[in-house]
Design an enzyme around this catalytic site. Sequence first.
Site, PDB file in Angstrom:
ATOM      1  CE1 TYR A   1      57.583  47.344   3.241  1.00 53.22           C
ATOM      2  CE2 TYR A   1      56.610  47.038   5.937  1.00 53.22           C
ATOM      3  CZ  TYR A   1      57.570  47.761   5.020  1.00 53.22           C
ATOM      4  OH  TYR A   1      58.885  47.108   4.647  1.00 53.22           O
TER       5      TYR A   1
ATOM      6  CG  HIS B   1      50.518  44.196 -15.484  1.00 47.60           C
ATOM      7  ND1 HIS B   1      49.894  42.930 -15.737  1.00 47.60           N
ATOM      8  CD2 HIS B   1      51.141  44.053 -14.646  1.00 47.60           C
ATOM      9  CE1 HIS B   1      50.598  41.753 -15.429  1.00 47.60           C
ATOM     10  NE2 HIS B   1      51.498  42.838 -15.188  1.00 47.60           N
TER      11      HIS B   1
ATOM     12  CE  LYS C   1      58.482  50.951   6.052  1.00 49.91           C
ATOM     13  NZ  LYS C   1      59.615  49.983   5.831  1.00 49.91           N
TER      14      LYS C   1
ATOM     15  CD  GLU D   1      66.900  50.704   2.610  1.00 45.19           C
ATOM     16  OE1 GLU D   1      66.865  51.345   3.176  1.00 45.19           O
ATOM     17  OE2 GLU D   1      66.179  50.816   1.478  1.00 45.19           O
TER      18      GLU D   1
ATOM     19  CG  LEU E   1      61.870  53.428   3.957  1.00 46.58           C
ATOM     20  CD1 LEU E   1      61.219  53.508   3.292  1.00 46.58           C
ATOM     21  CD2 LEU E   1      62.132  52.714   5.088  1.00 46.58           C
TER      22      LEU E   1
END
Length: 279
Positions: free
Chosen positions: A33, A102, A147, A179, A203
Amino acid sequence: MPDIGFLNGRFMPLEETLVPVEDRGFQFGDGVYEVIRTYHGRPFQLDAHLARLERSAKGIELPVPVQTREWQGYVVEGIRRGGYAESKVYIQLTRGVAPRDHLFPAAARPTAVMTIREMQPLNPALRSAGVAAVTVEDLRWGRCDIKSVNLLPNVMARQRAKESGAFEAIFVRGGEVTEGTVSNVMLVRGGVLMTEPAGARILSGVTRAIVLALARKEGVSVQERAVGLDELRGADEVLLTGTTVEILPVVRLDGAPVGTGKPGALTARLSAWFQDSLG
Ligand code: PDD
């Protein structure tokens, strides 16, 4: 006007933007995303976000169903349809709808969704007073540069922060600061701005890159290197960067004051340079 949704090439009211139960995003978190905001009604750093979306998709071997060029048009069109002063655009790509297994489905078409909501600015009092943060162990997987919609560790950690009266949780892996759950983390010691280098542990934030570039341009010395939790605790200033938080001073860490316990001078200068750069 209702909030706007987008599903596989079509705009529709958000409440009608529905994805089947067997979408792999829902069942496996098998998707990636982006979150993009506008300034002055225009998408901010759209190309950087779309480039990262493409990298994330590649990172999970997901064929992109919508090309970057097409996304540029869709995002601008969505913002126009939403009609807000400032918008927050969410884009998600998943491996599509298929019976639960899966293994990658042979036939499924990836799902592409977008939502456009009004961008609610952060409470200005938070920005001027600074926020509290808590540290939590970084239990995430080894590809935090992707992400991914697998946000369970982020969700758990941010909830922990809230329950501790803090705004953000800062992840620590092996004694080093990576982060935040929704932001990158930087600190200032002796006038030097430090942050974890881009790599698989974080990220690589669009805002982070802008802040580092502005700092370098203004002659601030910058170190992109692993930072120990002890260094974070002893920092003069700690700040968060991200699309939703912009540049946000952290003034309390695990209940103890950061530096003087007030937002720091370099953080204020970085914020001013950032605001100036927005025109
Ligand atoms: N999050 N690190 C993590 C884990 C993030 O989720 C984000 C952004 C950032 C900052 O990246 P950027 O500057 O490109 O926004 C760093 C978005 C806003 C979210 O999940 O809502």
